[in-house]
Design a protein around this motif. Structure first.
Motif, PDB file in Angstrom:
ATOM      1  N   ILE A   1       0.924  -1.160  -0.042  1.00 61.94           N
ATOM      2  CA  ILE A   1      -0.007  -0.022  -0.017  1.00 61.94           C
ATOM      3  C   ILE A   1       0.797   1.337   0.061  1.00 61.94           C
ATOM      4  O   ILE A   1       1.808   1.365   0.774  1.00 61.94           O
ATOM      5  N   ARG A   2       0.606   2.192  -0.903  1.00 63.08           N
ATOM      6  CA  ARG A   2       1.362   3.260  -1.116  1.00 63.08           C
ATOM      7  C   ARG A   2       0.688   4.361  -0.755  1.00 63.08           C
ATOM      8  O   ARG A   2      -0.773   4.445  -0.783  1.00 63.08           O
ATOM      9  N   SER A   3       1.008   5.705  -0.426  1.00 64.02           N
ATOM     10  CA  SER A   3       0.600   6.793   0.024  1.00 64.02           C
ATOM     11  C   SER A   3      -0.310   7.283  -1.026  1.00 64.02           C
ATOM     12  O   SER A   3      -1.550   7.796  -0.642  1.00 64.02           O
ATOM     13  N   GLY A   4      -0.265   7.087  -2.300  1.00 61.58           N
ATOM     14  CA  GLY A   4      -1.022   7.278  -3.505  1.00 61.58           C
ATOM     15  C   GLY A   4      -2.318   6.627  -3.427  1.00 61.58           C
ATOM     16  O   GLY A   4      -3.568   7.085  -4.116  1.00 61.58           O
ATOM     17  N   ASP A   5      -2.499   5.546  -2.659  1.00 60.81           N
ATOM     18  CA  ASP A   5      -3.573   4.791  -2.640  1.00 60.81           C
ATOM     19  C   ASP A   5      -4.615   5.187  -1.670  1.00 60.81           C
ATOM     20  O   ASP A   5      -5.804   4.674  -1.507  1.00 60.81           O
ATOM     21  N   LEU A   6      -4.136   6.055  -0.703  1.00 58.62           N
ATOM     22  CA  LEU A   6      -5.040   6.542   0.370  1.00 58.62           C
ATOM     23  C   LEU A   6      -5.637   7.880   0.091  1.00 58.62           C
ATOM     24  O   LEU A   6      -5.303   8.868  -0.674  1.00 58.62           O
ATOM     25  N   GLN A   7      -7.017   7.841   0.761  1.00 56.95           N
ATOM     26  CA  GLN A   7      -7.653   9.280   0.553  1.00 56.95           C
ATOM     27  C   GLN A   7      -7.078  10.308   1.606  1.00 56.95           C
ATOM     28  O   GLN A   7      -6.378   9.850   2.491  1.00 56.95           O
ATOM     29  N   LEU A   8      -7.227  11.388   1.391  1.00 57.78           N
ATOM     30  CA  LEU A   8      -6.725  12.521   2.276  1.00 57.78           C
ATOM     31  C   LEU A   8      -7.050  12.412   3.755  1.00 57.78           C
ATOM     32  O   LEU A   8      -6.134  12.548   4.590  1.00 57.78           O
ATOM     33  N   ALA A   9      -8.120  11.767   3.838  1.00 58.72           N
ATOM     34  CA  ALA A   9      -8.578  11.842   5.251  1.00 58.72           C
ATOM     35  C   ALA A   9      -7.915  10.654   6.128  1.00 58.72           C
ATOM     36  O   ALA A   9      -7.622  10.429   7.460  1.00 58.72           O
ATOM     37  N   VAL A  10      -7.119   9.871   5.267  1.00 54.49           N
ATOM     38  CA  VAL A  10      -6.484   8.642   6.060  1.00 54.49           C
ATOM     39  C   VAL A  10      -4.911   8.794   6.334  1.00 54.49           C
ATOM     40  O   VAL A  10      -4.181   9.318   5.204  1.00 54.49           O
ATOM     41  N   GLN A  11      -4.592   8.957   7.276  1.00 53.82           N
ATOM     42  CA  GLN A  11      -3.168   9.185   7.949  1.00 53.82           C
ATOM     43  C   GLN A  11      -2.349   8.181   7.549  1.00 53.82           C
ATOM     44  O   GLN A  11      -1.131   8.251   7.274  1.00 53.82           O
TER      45      GLN A  11
END
Length: 307
Positions: free
Chosen positions: A277-287
């Motif tokens: 899982i990479r940061s680009g896979d996360l929505q903005l609200a997910v830290q």
């Protein structure tokens, strides 16, 4: 054969009595019991003393013994006995080939400087999960990083206490070290940052099996001492000890109860194709997220597999 100072100390019960370690040893080293009834190691010779301080566990004195100059290391805290024996063994063994009477004093005090931070006030021991993780990192440092990159570079590459960056970063590559049980099907990734980088890197997975304390395998105290004994530069040794303290490790005999057999070690190549899982896979609200990887699904990424 390594010297066994504990056996020699057990034979000495008379206060203010010292026995020479070995008449064929290049240094004049003596084990005994000092005037305060403390077990002690002495070096006798001709030297110009420098100012030295001991610790709460080890006292340091410099004085004359029958017209010869002497530096004496005394065990003040009996709870540090096992570590003191290892310190004496190291001084005796390491100086057999690396010292003589001319440079002996500087050899001994430099060796003491490497050990000094080990003799600190004991703190609570780490959790078993943290113990296993630290053993994994140190074993990788000892068995792979130092032989591959050299002592100075390897010690500098170790991030030690910082969980937000890779365990080792060197020459535009990196290594993240994980320890799992001998039969675990998964390896846990604690943050997105652990396997994310613009540069290709490596995931190192050790499989540990917990053993009885009598089993001679991998334990935390032993791997720390092994690394400390091979470091040639005082600066590298000092940095290593600093990082250990930041990782909340201080020598404690309780760590000897946590003994492990290293069943396998595997290094996986981590690139853009590696499942993570990479940061680009996360929505903005997910830290941040934690996730698990199925080990048997990572075979095509194996770079080095050891048994």
């Amino acid at each position: 054969m390594s010297y066994n100072s504990k056996t020699q100390f057990d034979k000495l019960e008379v206060t203010s009595y010292f026995r020479m370690v070995d008449e064929n040893h290049p240094l004049s080293l003596w084990l005994g019991v000092d005037s305060d009834a403390h077990k002690a190691l002495r070096f006798l010779g001709e030297f110009t003393p420098v100012a030295l301080t001991g610790t709460q566990s080890i006292g340091v004195k410099q004085f004359l013994v029958e017209d010869k100059k002497c530096i004496q290391f005394s065990l003040i805290d009996p709870e540090s006995s096992e570590l003191f024996y290892k310190f004496c063994d190291d001084i005796i063994d390491s100086s057999r080939d690396g010292a003589n009477q001319a440079n002996g004093y500087h050899f001994v005090i430099q060796r003491f400087a490497r050990w000094k931070r080990m003799f600190v006030t004991k703190s609570d021991i780490l959790s078993e999960e943290a113990i296993m993780g630290l053993i994994g990192e140190l074993y990788f440092l000892f068995s792979y990083m130092i032989p591959t990159y050299g002592q100075h570079k390897a010690i500098g590459a170790w991030s030690a206490p910082d969980p937000t960056i890779k365990d080792f970063s060197v020459d535009k590559t990196w290594f993240e070290v994980k320890v799992i049980g001998s039969k675990s099907p998964v390896v846990k990734i604690n943050s997105v940052q652990q396997l994310e980088s613009k540069d290709p890197g490596n995931l190192v997975v050790f499989r540990f099996e917990k053993m009885a304390p009598s089993f001679h395998g991998a334990n935390l105290n032993e791997i720390v001492l092994k690394i400390n004994q091979i470091l040639q530069s005082p600066e590298d040794s000092d940095l290593f000890q600093t990082k250990l303290l930041l990782a909340k490790y201080t020598y404690n005999e309780k760590y000897d109860e946590f003994e492990y057999a290293i069943k396998t070690s595997t290094i996986y190549s981590v690139d853009s194709e590696f499942p993570a899982i990479r940061s680009g896979d996360l929505q903005l609200a997910v830290q941040n997220v934690e996730y698990e990887l199925l080990v048997d699904q990572l075979e095509k990424f194996i770079k080095i597999k050891g048994e």
